[in-house]
Design an enzyme around this catalytic site. Structure first.
Site, mmCIF file in Angstrom:
data_model
loop_
_atom_site.group_PDB
_atom_site.id
_atom_site.type_symbol
_atom_site.label_atom_id
_atom_site.label_comp_id
_atom_site.label_asym_id
_atom_site.label_seq_id
_atom_site.Cartn_x
_atom_site.Cartn_y
_atom_site.Cartn_z
ATOM 1 N N TYR A 220 -2.009 5.063 -4.743
ATOM 2 C CA TYR A 220 -0.668 5.309 -4.224
ATOM 3 C C TYR A 220 -0.218 6.745 -4.479
ATOM 4 O O TYR A 220 0.713 7.226 -3.818
ATOM 5 C CB TYR A 220 0.349 4.362 -4.865
ATOM 6 C CG TYR A 220 0.168 2.904 -4.572
ATOM 7 C CD1 TYR A 220 -0.791 2.436 -3.667
ATOM 8 C CD2 TYR A 220 0.970 1.957 -5.212
ATOM 9 C CE1 TYR A 220 -0.941 1.081 -3.427
ATOM 10 C CE2 TYR A 220 0.830 0.600 -4.969
ATOM 11 C CZ TYR A 220 -0.131 0.160 -4.087
ATOM 12 O OH TYR A 220 -0.280 -1.187 -3.848
ATOM 13 N N HIS B 230 -8.521 -3.039 -7.287
ATOM 14 C CA HIS B 230 -7.730 -3.110 -6.065
ATOM 15 C C HIS B 230 -8.413 -3.881 -4.934
ATOM 16 O O HIS B 230 -7.767 -4.632 -4.210
ATOM 17 C CB HIS B 230 -7.416 -1.689 -5.601
ATOM 18 C CG HIS B 230 -6.108 -1.554 -4.910
ATOM 19 N ND1 HIS B 230 -5.362 -0.397 -4.939
ATOM 20 C CD2 HIS B 230 -5.375 -2.426 -4.170
ATOM 21 C CE1 HIS B 230 -4.253 -0.558 -4.252
ATOM 22 N NE2 HIS B 230 -4.235 -1.775 -3.765
#
Length: 302
Positions: free
Chosen positions: A104, A161
């Protein structure tokens, strides 16, 4: 936002969390089914120091059962400055869980917000994620980078992830190597729990073959409209829960859905009509649907 929880009905939700022994070490088996966890919380919960009566669910941590806040703030697609602003506002409103990730590129914003909040480390819960498909050394180095960017000595939950790289490279051996490295990193005191995101049953079974720590969480997209979706659509939700893996939903309000569907769970006819009958907004109805199932959510705002 607290009004979302004002009509909690189940006996489960009237547990006196303040009576829990917050210092007793836990010696539970590695995997504890979710149906048993709620009762074991009374004896074995190692809390995150959250406010009294803060809505939480139990999950298997590195040293026993810990509490996961039932709702938090997602930060996907926020840049660093927007993340700082959103997290600062959320913490000021009473949120105690912030979800972020290495990819991110906004973890420094989360860190600044935490410093501005004035909260002690035990009073909030931080989830981060490292990319899938990393070798052992890259796993530990990337996880350390997350801590550096956040300005923390440990996270409450670190996730892998994806079950492979973002372009699909990897496989069983790679998944097992990354998991073992993440376990080593967590055992050094840098994570209170570790888990995965976007993993289906096959990926979980690969990890279970080598795991010595519990897979605490599988984070997957889950929101109103997916209650009767098939196993592939929900990343094998029923299987995760059968294995004592907490199932957590992201995109709680269907944010990534294509317009106009991305507003359906905020002001769509289904949720707003239900909301009118209970004095709630459409978004509150959509979030209540998720949370009353014991599925933690991490909604975000534009």
């Amino acid at each position: 936002f607290w009004s979302t929880f004002s009509s909690r009905k189940s006996a489960d939700e009237h547990i006196r969390w303040d009576l829990l022994d917050t210092h007793r070490p836990c010696t539970l088996p590695m995997i504890v089914p979710q149906t048993v966890l709620r009762h074991l919380m009374l004896l074995y919960l190692v809390t995150a120091g959250l406010p009294q009566d803060y809505p939480s669910v139990p999950m298997n941590g590195t040293h026993g059962v810990i509490a996961m806040p039932l709702y938090g703030l997602g930060t996907w697609l926020y840049n660093s400055s927007v993340t700082e602003l959103a997290a600062t506002m959320a913490l000021g409103m009473g949120y105690r869980h912030i979800d972020t990730a290495f990819v991110y590129e906004n973890q420094d914003g989360v860190g600044r917000a935490l410093k501005l909040s004035g909260l002690r480390r035990g009073e909030y819960f931080i989830t981060s994620k490292i990319p899938g498909g990393l070798n052992a050394s890259a796993t530990m180095a990337t996880a350390d980078q997350c801590l550096d960017q956040l300005g923390l000595t440990h996270v409450d939950l670190m996730l892998i992830h994806f079950p492979a790289t973002f372009d699909g490279k990897g496989g069983k051996a790679a998944r097992q190597e990354e998991w073992k490295a993440l376990e080593k990193w967590a055992k050094s005191g840098k994570a209170r729990a570790i888990g995965v995101s976007h993993h289906c049953a096959r990926h979980i079974k690969d990890i279970q073959e080598v795991a010595t720590l519990p897979i605490a969480v599988n984070q997957a997209q889950y929101h109103v409209g997916m209650g009767s979706a098939g196993p592939l659509a929900t990343d094998d939700k029923a299987f995760m829960q059968s294995q004592g893996i907490l199932y957590q939903g992201f995109s709680s309000l269907c944010g990534p859905c294509n317009p106009p569907d991305n507003m359906e769970l905020i002001n769509g006819s289904l949720v707003t009509e239900i909301g009118k009958a209970h004095g709630k907004t459409g978004a509150q109805v959509a979030l209540k649907w998720l949370l009353q199932q014991g599925v933690p959510g991490i909604p975000k705002a534009k």
